[in-house]
Write a protein that holds these residues in place. Structure first.
Motif, PDB file in Angstrom:
ATOM      1  N   SER A  94       0.805  -1.224   0.000  1.00 27.84           N
ATOM      2  CA  SER A  94       0.000   0.000   0.000  1.00 27.84           C
ATOM      3  C   SER A  94       0.836   1.272   0.000  1.00 27.84           C
ATOM      4  CB  SER A  94      -0.939   0.023   1.206  1.00 27.84           C
ATOM      5  OG  SER A  94      -0.210   0.261   2.403  1.00 27.84           O
ATOM      6  N   SER A  96       1.287   2.945   2.557  1.00 25.79           N
ATOM      7  CA  SER A  96       0.658   3.801   3.560  1.00 25.79           C
ATOM      8  C   SER A  96       1.252   3.552   4.942  1.00 25.79           C
ATOM      9  CB  SER A  96      -0.854   3.533   3.603  1.00 25.79           C
ATOM     10  OG  SER A  96      -1.459   4.263   4.653  1.00 25.79           O
ATOM     11  N   ARG A  98      -0.504   4.219   7.543  1.00 23.48           N
ATOM     12  CA  ARG A  98      -1.688   3.959   8.343  1.00 23.48           C
ATOM     13  C   ARG A  98      -2.231   2.576   8.028  1.00 23.48           C
ATOM     14  NH1 ARG A  98      -5.618   7.921   9.358  1.00 23.48           N
ATOM     15  NH2 ARG A  98      -6.930   6.125   9.859  1.00 23.48           N
ATOM     16  N   ASP A 124     -10.490  10.405   3.690  1.00 24.37           N
ATOM     17  CA  ASP A 124      -9.126  10.766   3.308  1.00 24.37           C
ATOM     18  C   ASP A 124      -8.771  10.061   2.007  1.00 24.37           C
ATOM     19  OD1 ASP A 124      -6.471  11.370   3.049  1.00 24.37           O
ATOM     20  OD2 ASP A 124      -5.861  10.633   5.016  1.00 24.37           O
ATOM     21  N   ARG A 127      -5.108   8.310   0.926  1.00 25.64           N
ATOM     22  CA  ARG A 127      -4.722   6.921   1.223  1.00 25.64           C
ATOM     23  C   ARG A 127      -5.234   5.997   0.123  1.00 25.64           C
ATOM     24  NH1 ARG A 127      -1.209   7.553   5.627  1.00 25.64           N
ATOM     25  NH2 ARG A 127      -2.020   9.292   6.853  1.00 25.64           N
ATOM     26  N   GLY A 165      -4.386   4.145  -5.942  1.00 22.52           N
ATOM     27  CA  GLY A 165      -3.956   5.344  -5.239  1.00 22.52           C
ATOM     28  C   GLY A 165      -3.641   6.438  -6.236  1.00 22.52           C
ATOM     29  N   VAL A 198      -8.474   2.940   4.336  1.00 20.64           N
ATOM     30  CA  VAL A 198      -8.406   3.852   5.475  1.00 20.64           C
ATOM     31  C   VAL A 198      -9.632   4.753   5.352  1.00 20.64           C
ATOM     32  CG1 VAL A 198      -7.128   5.732   6.549  1.00 20.64           C
ATOM     33  CG2 VAL A 198      -5.886   3.780   5.569  1.00 20.64           C
TER      34      VAL A 198
END
Length: 200
Positions: A94, A96, A98, A124, A127, A165, A198
């Protein structure tokens, strides 16, 4: 490992080997035992052809009240935790920092499909959304931020991972059809799609 980039969608063919796929299916079965699959209904009252459930802090649901995230399964029970085997894929691909709040589990039986849509119920959009394919092959169609226009399609096979993304984050996408019985991963056939997000 090979990576394809189609219209901003990052596709990792065969990223999960057969043993990893089987382990994920076992973990998904545990999620389904805790939070059974249900047939969602769109805000217009149309029953979707997939069955679904979720894992994580929040689960995505749809009914006559609209599309949204909820902390509990429609039965009222809390969603189970996202299995570590699934989080491992997120952490690897990912990019990310988070962890996902939600893992949507979609099961495609014979004849099931998913119309073109955007993943836009999150707070958001910086993400990514990560999607894992398990079981039967599915024709994945990728479009644009606005409806209509040129689209591209690719067959997703068991073990493939897609990362949406950047410029692909809000692009329309869907599953036009599933080659039922094309994989032996699920004894009775079908496709499992895991979508990690996320939320906020």
């Amino acid at each position: 490992m090979e990576k394809l980039n189609i219209a901003g969608f990052e596709i990792y063919p065969g990223w999960l080997n057969p043993e990893d796929q089987a382990a994920l299916v076992s973990d998904v079965r545990a999620v389904v035992r805790a939070a059974p699959l249900f047939h969602p209904v769109t805000p217009r009252g149309q029953q979707m052809s997939v069955r679904m459930t979720s894992a994580g802090r929040l689960g995505w649901v749809t009914d006559r009240k609209g599309y949204r995230y909820e902390p509990r399964h429609p039965s009222g029970i809390p969603w189970p935790s996202i299995p570590e085997s699934i989080l491992t894929v997120w952490n690897a691909l990912s990019g990310s920092d988070r962890l996902p709040d939600s893992c949507l589990v979609n099961f495609y039986g014979e004849g099931a499909r998913m119309g073109m849509h955007q993943d836009k119920d999150e707070g958001d959009f910086s993400r990514p959304v990560l999607s894992i394919s398990l079981g039967d092959e599915a024709l994945f169609r990728m479009g644009n931020e606005t409806r209509g226009g040129k689209t591209e399609s690719v067959w997703l096979r068991s073990g493939d991972v897609v990362v949406m993304g950047g410029k692909a984050r809000l692009k329309h996408h869907g599953i036009d059809r599933v080659r039922f019985g094309s994989s032996t991963l699920l004894p009775k056939g079908g496709r499992i799609n895991l979508t990690l997000r996320v939320v906020s």
